[in-house]
Enzyme design. Structure first.
Site, PDB file in Angstrom:
ATOM      1  N   SER A   1     -34.867  37.166  -0.132  1.00 30.19           N
ATOM      2  CA  SER A   1     -35.169  37.265   1.054  1.00 30.19           C
ATOM      3  C   SER A   1     -36.623  36.758   1.188  1.00 30.19           C
ATOM      4  O   SER A   1     -37.457  36.955   0.161  1.00 30.19           O
ATOM      5  CB  SER A   1     -35.419  38.838   1.697  1.00 30.19           C
ATOM      6  OG  SER A   1     -35.873  39.061   3.055  1.00 30.19           O
TER       7      SER A   1
ATOM      8  N   THR B   1      -8.996  53.024  -3.025  1.00 34.16           N
ATOM      9  CA  THR B   1      -8.267  52.546  -2.107  1.00 34.16           C
ATOM     10  C   THR B   1      -8.546  52.702  -0.897  1.00 34.16           C
ATOM     11  O   THR B   1      -9.100  53.898  -0.537  1.00 34.16           O
ATOM     12  CB  THR B   1      -6.640  53.153  -2.144  1.00 34.16           C
ATOM     13  OG1 THR B   1      -6.658  54.578  -2.154  1.00 34.16           O
ATOM     14  CG2 THR B   1      -6.060  53.001  -3.633  1.00 34.16           C
TER      15      THR B   1
ATOM     16  N   THR C   1       0.771  -1.130  -0.139  1.00 35.14           N
ATOM     17  CA  THR C   1      -0.009  -0.018   0.053  1.00 35.14           C
ATOM     18  C   THR C   1       0.816   1.151  -0.090  1.00 35.14           C
ATOM     19  O   THR C   1       0.541   2.211  -0.646  1.00 35.14           O
ATOM     20  CB  THR C   1      -0.897   0.092   1.291  1.00 35.14           C
ATOM     21  OG1 THR C   1      -1.719  -1.089   1.173  1.00 35.14           O
ATOM     22  CG2 THR C   1      -1.735   1.486   1.116  1.00 35.14           C
TER      23      THR C   1
END
Length: 468
Positions: free
Chosen positions: A318, A187, A141
């Site tokens: 909603s 920014t 294995t």
């Protein structure tokens, strides 16, 4: 239900008569009902296991350890698995104890029983083709399992990169579509300087494009395998020359440039390649999540937010607020990213947990990477088809925000100087008036000169200064 009786070192057990798997697979199914995700959920993994067993059989045949008829039957069984057949006979949970032994034995049993049928015998007549003695010959294995994982990851990486390229193409198309849409850059969530919406989308495309190289570079680490290492890397129970022959057959079968590790004892417990690749997958997820945050911000509103772009309406937003539509596609990609980040931590802990000559935590490590890749691939397809391709721009609103922004004072700063520009900006804020009007009111520039400076083509790329 008809059954057949099989035995192992623990005892006897009834196995469904029509099952290709055997007693060890059945024990694993009983022992490991953990995440509910079976080996069969990942076809590329089964494909990788079949390729490993096929290559091993051919190498053993080269060394006269397997007869031609048994080798041909094993080859046929493996080819069928590679073609997508019999995958429903891989019921073992992805997360398991035993360092992947249950996975390896599931493959050994399925291939053995199918080979028995091809040879003209009944399932379970293992004296003719045995899961351990024939299918697992010259293997453990500990070399077969990680090699199959790495082959699977190579193929899965191809799919992931293809999905990424498709998404990049969609962003780039929007960049071209919106190349003339003037908007305000920001920014720190504050007005900065003008740009075009096309520049924003193109920047996202370039940002994601970098990840193609990262993914492919890290995936190349999976090309080094430890076939022939057997239990711990010493090669016990394999014949001289087996490793080289097996890897050569793997190259032929997989069409991948697989190489044998230089030191098999080192390679057997080493999980560094998984750590590196998982980090690249996480990096892609982080970038996608950031872009989805931007999409949600730019589409916020529609009346009380930025409202620069419109995302396709996918579903009512909603159960209580009529008319509300939410950015559900970017939201689900955000959540995928969080799961990928968590999976990367799982990979890190599992890799660290290796002890001495083996890392027994590979099953959870592999499950985490497979899940991350699958979710990202699905998420990128969903983002492309159900969001990016349908985005529209609110052109006039974008332009109006630029003209009303204090940020455009930056464009006149080289001409007026910092002190005058600061004064104008301060007045504009205090009096709630436009920079444009105040510059003209103070006679700092003529209308013609100001229009020249504030023309869109001048504000979105480097230009020579305009004198007052």
């Amino acid at each position: 239900m008809k059954t057949r009786t099989e035995h192992d070192l623990i005892g006897y057990k009834e196995v469904p008569a029509d099952a290709y798997y055997g007693i060890q697979t059945l024990r694993a199914v009983e022992n490991f009902d953990i995440c509910g995700v079976k080996l069969s959920a990942y076809p590329n993994f089964i494909k990788g296991l079949a390729m490993v067993k096929w290559a091993a059989a051919k190498a053993n045949n080269d060394l006269n350890l397997l007869t031609d008829d048994v080798t041909e039957a094993i080859t046929k069984a493996c080819e069928e698995l590679i073609d997508g057949k019999h995958h429903d006979h891989f019921p073992v949970d992805m997360i398991q104890g035993g360092a992947g032994t249950s996975t390896n034995m599931n493959a050994n049993e399925v291939i053995a029983n199918r080979a028995l049928e091809i040879l003209g015998y009944q399932k379970g007549e293992y004296e003719h083709c045995h899961p351990n003695n024939h299918i697992n010959l010259s293997q453990s294995t500990n070399d077969a399992y990680p090699t199959a994982i790495k082959i699977a990851l190579m193929y899965m990486n191809e799919n992931l990169v293809a999905g990424l390229k498709s998404l990049i193409t969609a962003f780039r198309a929007k960049g071209e579509e919106f190349k003339d849409v003037l908007k305000m850059g920001r920014t720190q969530l504050q007005d900065a300087v003008p740009m075009t919406l096309g520049q924003e989308f193109e920047a996202w495309a370039v940002n994601l494009e970098e990840e193609i190289q990262r993914l492919n570079e890290n995936a190349k680490l999976f090309l080094e395998v430890n076939m022939g290492a057997t239990a711990i890397g010493t090669g016990i129970n394999s014949e001289p020359g087996y490793s080289d022959k097996c890897v050569a057959h793997l190259n032929e079968i997989t069409k991948l440039p697989i190489v044998l590790a230089g030191n098999l004892i080192e390679a057997t417990p080493d999980t560094g390649s998984y750590v590196m690749y998982s980090s690249a997958v996480k990096r892609l997820a982080v970038k996608l999540s950031k872009i989805c945050n931007d999409l949600r911000l730019l589409s916020s509103g529609p009346r009380c937010g930025l409202n620069e772009i419109n995302l396709p309406k996918m579903q009512p937003g909603s159960s209580i607020m009529p008319g509300k539509v939410n950015p559900v596609i970017p939201e689900v990609v955000n959540q995928i990213a969080y799961k990928v980040i968590g999976n990367d931590l799982t990979v890190t802990f599992a890799a660290e947990a290796g002890q001495l000559e083996l890392n027994v935590m590979e099953p959870v490590l592999v499950r985490a990477i497979f899940e991350s890749m699958e979710m990202l691939e699905n998420g990128m397809t969903t983002l492309k088809e159900r969001c990016i391709e349908g985005i529209t721009a609110n052109v006039e609103h974008c332009k109006e925000m630029v003209l009303n922004s204090i940020g455009i004072v930056t464009a006149v700063n080289p001409t007026l100087g910092y002190e005058a520009s600061s004064r104008i900006a301060k007045r504009a804020l205090a009096e709630n008036r436009s920079v444009y009007d105040l510059i003209l009111e103070e006679g700092l520039l003529t209308k013609e000169k100001l229009d020249e400076i504030l023309s869109p083509e001048r504000m979105i790329k480097p230009q020579k200064f305009v004198e007052a």
